[in-house]
Design a protein around this motif. Structure first.
Motif, PDB file in Angstrom:
ATOM      1  N   ILE A   9      -5.771 -16.638 -11.522  1.00 11.10           N
ATOM      2  CA  ILE A   9      -5.827 -15.228 -11.130  1.00 11.10           C
ATOM      3  C   ILE A   9      -5.625 -15.147  -9.630  1.00 11.10           C
ATOM      4  CG2 ILE A   9      -7.255 -13.147 -11.018  1.00 11.10           C
ATOM      5  CD1 ILE A   9      -8.625 -14.020 -13.550  1.00 11.10           C
ATOM      6  N   ARG A  10      -4.695 -14.298  -9.223  1.00 12.13           N
ATOM      7  CA  ARG A  10      -4.472 -14.079  -7.795  1.00 12.13           C
ATOM      8  C   ARG A  10      -4.853 -12.652  -7.459  1.00 12.13           C
ATOM      9  NH1 ARG A  10       1.183 -16.581  -7.225  1.00 12.13           N
ATOM     10  NH2 ARG A  10       0.544 -18.747  -7.207  1.00 12.13           N
ATOM     11  N   VAL A  11      -5.751 -12.514  -6.503  1.00  9.10           N
ATOM     12  CA  VAL A  11      -6.206 -11.192  -6.093  1.00  9.10           C
ATOM     13  C   VAL A  11      -5.546 -10.856  -4.755  1.00  9.10           C
ATOM     14  CG1 VAL A  11      -8.210  -9.758  -5.555  1.00  9.10           C
ATOM     15  CG2 VAL A  11      -8.415 -11.592  -7.244  1.00  9.10           C
ATOM     16  N   HIS A  12      -4.937  -9.699  -4.684  1.00  9.04           N
ATOM     17  CA  HIS A  12      -4.231  -9.303  -3.465  1.00  9.04           C
ATOM     18  C   HIS A  12      -4.983  -8.171  -2.785  1.00  9.04           C
ATOM     19  CE1 HIS A  12      -0.738 -11.676  -4.779  1.00  9.04           C
ATOM     20  NE2 HIS A  12      -1.136 -11.315  -5.975  1.00  9.04           N
ATOM     21  N   ASP A  13      -5.395  -8.424  -1.553  1.00 12.62           N
ATOM     22  CA  ASP A  13      -6.154  -7.431  -0.790  1.00 12.62           C
ATOM     23  C   ASP A  13      -5.172  -6.630   0.065  1.00 12.62           C
ATOM     24  OD1 ASP A  13      -8.168  -6.001   0.356  1.00 12.62           O
ATOM     25  OD2 ASP A  13      -9.245  -7.707   1.206  1.00 12.62           O
ATOM     26  N   SER A  14      -5.055  -5.348  -0.252  1.00 10.44           N
ATOM     27  CA  SER A  14      -4.053  -4.492   0.389  1.00 10.44           C
ATOM     28  C   SER A  14      -4.482  -4.060   1.784  1.00 10.44           C
ATOM     29  CB  SER A  14      -3.867  -3.227  -0.454  1.00 10.44           C
ATOM     30  OG  SER A  14      -3.838  -3.535  -1.819  1.00 10.44           O
ATOM     31  N   THR A  15      -3.514  -3.684   2.582  1.00  8.83           N
ATOM     32  CA  THR A  15      -3.807  -3.086   3.890  1.00  8.83           C
ATOM     33  C   THR A  15      -3.019  -1.787   4.000  1.00  8.83           C
ATOM     34  OG1 THR A  15      -1.947  -4.034   5.102  1.00  8.83           O
ATOM     35  CG2 THR A  15      -3.929  -5.397   4.908  1.00  8.83           C
ATOM     36  N   ALA A  16      -3.288  -1.063   5.076  1.00  9.55           N
ATOM     37  CA  ALA A  16      -2.614   0.212   5.270  1.00  9.55           C
ATOM     38  C   ALA A  16      -1.097   0.042   5.293  1.00  9.55           C
ATOM     39  CB  ALA A  16      -3.095   0.857   6.563  1.00  9.55           C
ATOM     40  N   ASP A  17      -0.645  -1.061   5.844  1.00 12.00           N
ATOM     41  CA  ASP A  17       0.797  -1.240   6.024  1.00 12.00           C
ATOM     42  C   ASP A  17       1.447  -2.091   4.953  1.00 12.00           C
ATOM     43  OD1 ASP A  17       0.557   0.119   8.525  1.00 12.00           O
ATOM     44  OD2 ASP A  17      -0.333  -1.726   9.299  1.00 12.00           O
ATOM     45  N   MET A  18       0.611  -2.772   4.153  1.00 12.24           N
ATOM     46  CA  MET A  18       1.180  -3.626   3.119  1.00 12.24           C
ATOM     47  C   MET A  18       0.480  -3.359   1.802  1.00 12.24           C
ATOM     48  SD  MET A  18       2.305  -7.465   3.534  1.00 12.24           S
ATOM     49  CE  MET A  18       1.200  -8.619   2.819  1.00 12.24           C
ATOM     50  N   ARG A  19       1.245  -2.856   0.846  1.00 11.44           N
ATOM     51  CA  ARG A  19       0.683  -2.483  -0.446  1.00 11.44           C
ATOM     52  C   ARG A  19       1.289  -3.371  -1.528  1.00 11.44           C
ATOM     53  NH1 ARG A  19      -1.455   3.030   0.808  1.00 11.44           N
ATOM     54  NH2 ARG A  19      -1.392   2.890   3.066  1.00 11.44           N
ATOM     55  N   TYR A  20       0.515  -3.576  -2.563  1.00  9.29           N
ATOM     56  CA  TYR A  20       0.984  -4.419  -3.658  1.00  9.29           C
ATOM     57  C   TYR A  20       1.160  -3.614  -4.936  1.00  9.29           C
ATOM     58  CZ  TYR A  20      -0.440  -8.270  -0.657  1.00  9.29           C
ATOM     59  OH  TYR A  20      -0.569  -9.130   0.391  1.00  9.29           O
ATOM     60  N   LEU A  21       2.072  -4.092  -5.757  1.00  8.56           N
ATOM     61  CA  LEU A  21       2.231  -3.552  -7.106  1.00  8.56           C
ATOM     62  C   LEU A  21       2.374  -4.751  -8.038  1.00  8.56           C
ATOM     63  CD1 LEU A  21       2.891  -0.708  -8.652  1.00  8.56           C
ATOM     64  CD2 LEU A  21       5.163  -1.702  -8.826  1.00  8.56           C
ATOM     65  N   VAL A  22       1.680  -4.698  -9.159  1.00  5.95           N
ATOM     66  CA  VAL A  22       1.786  -5.796 -10.131  1.00  5.95           C
ATOM     67  C   VAL A  22       2.941  -5.497 -11.081  1.00  5.95           C
ATOM     68  CG1 VAL A  22       0.622  -7.020 -12.003  1.00  5.95           C
ATOM     69  CG2 VAL A  22      -0.682  -6.321  -9.969  1.00  5.95           C
TER      70      VAL A  22
END
Lengths: 99, 200
Positions: free
Chosen positions: B150-163
């Motif tokens: 499992i990989r958890v991605h912690d988003s920031t204001a400037d970098m967003r993730y989509l699975v």
């Protein structure tokens, strides 16, 4: 060592995730819109976030999401001198009286 | 919660919103029309946008490669505007399951999924997802096999993730439109899988 901020909660123990959802109220949608529009005038996301993070822990927990947002946006505009506390106070009194 | 009617007293924060908005209008910084248009624009941003991107990637190998390479540009290819953000699309495989969170606040791929759900912004989700994702996912009814990382991605204001969820089996030859209907918001956050063809 600097103590972590109240908002910096990654990895801390917490309870079960309550899968609550609510349809956003119109005033909440307008807060969102105001933040977006003022973003276009240079009031950055980081700036608003800094004001959210500066909330006292009790307020951070007590306020709803968009309540935090409107406080932070207002703070950012005050700090930039776009509005003054006097103007805001007068306007709030006026709106409240109008009902 | 419904919008407060005229005869109900506004809460302090609602009062603040009305007042701030009126001040900004008086100062000529925004117009009521702009506010209304921005609200409508946000209302139109629903997870169906993200689902369109996913279904297109499922059916076009080259597009999928471009999406994983540069999410922002690949969305723009489909006419979806990703304003001034780096969008990183992470692909689920039988080996790796991805899930997104924003531990510090509420960063979320709003341009593709709309306004985030309440639980995404909750203390419990933000705190625990990075430490015990398997347990949190199980609370969502999602059991990830032990051999899957499992990989958890912690988003920031400037970098967003989509699975990018896995395409369900039994959908061979399906149109993009039909496939898109299987792609839920939660599957693009990573707390669910895409719907199975026969499930409701």
């Amino acid at each position: 060592m600097i103590e972590r901020g109240h908002h910096d909660m990654g990895g801390l123990p917490a309870g079960k995730v309550k899968r609550a959802e609510h349809d956003y109220a119109e005033w909440e949608r307008r807060v969102d819109a105001l933040a977006v529009l003022m973003g276009g005038k240079g009031v950055t996301v980081d700036e608003r976030r800094r004001h959210i993070e500066a909330l006292p822990p009790e307020a951070y927990d007590k306020l709803s999401y968009y309540e935090r947002w409107i406080v932070a946006l207002t703070q950012a505009l005050l700090q930039r001198g776009i509005i003054t506390t006097g103007e805001l106070a007068r306007k709030m009194t006026q709106v409240e009286r109008r009902g | 919660m419904k919008d407060q009617g005229k005869y109900q007293a506004l809460t302090y924060y609602q009062l603040m919103e009305v007042s701030l908005r009126e001040l900004l209008v008086e100062k000529g910084l925004v117009t009521e029309q702009q506010v209304a248009a921005t609200v409508e624009d946000m209302r139109r941003r629903t997870p169906e946008r993200g689902a369109r991107v996913v279904a297109h990637a499922w059916t076009h190998h080259e597009y999928k490669a471009r999406l994983l390479e540069d999410g922002t540009r690949a969305c723009e290819e489909l006419g979806l505007d990703v304003p001034a953000l780096k969008l990183v699309v992470v692909e689920n495989t039988p080996q790796v399951h991805n899930v997104i969170v924003c531990t510090l606040c509420s960063c979320y791929p709003r341009m593709l999924l709309g306004i985030p759900p309440d639980w995404y912004k909750s203390r419990n989700y933000r705190s625990r997802m990075v430490r015990e994702p398997r347990a949190v996912l199980a609370e969502f009814g999602l059991k990830i096999p032990r051999q899957t990382r499992i990989r958890v991605h912690d988003s920031t204001a400037d970098m967003r993730y989509l699975v990018l969820p896995m395409r369900p089996a039994g959908t061979r030859g399906w149109s993009e439109e039909r496939l898109a209907a299987l792609v839920t918001r939660d599957s693009m956050i990573g707390v669910a899988l895409a719907k199975q063809p026969r499930s409701k």
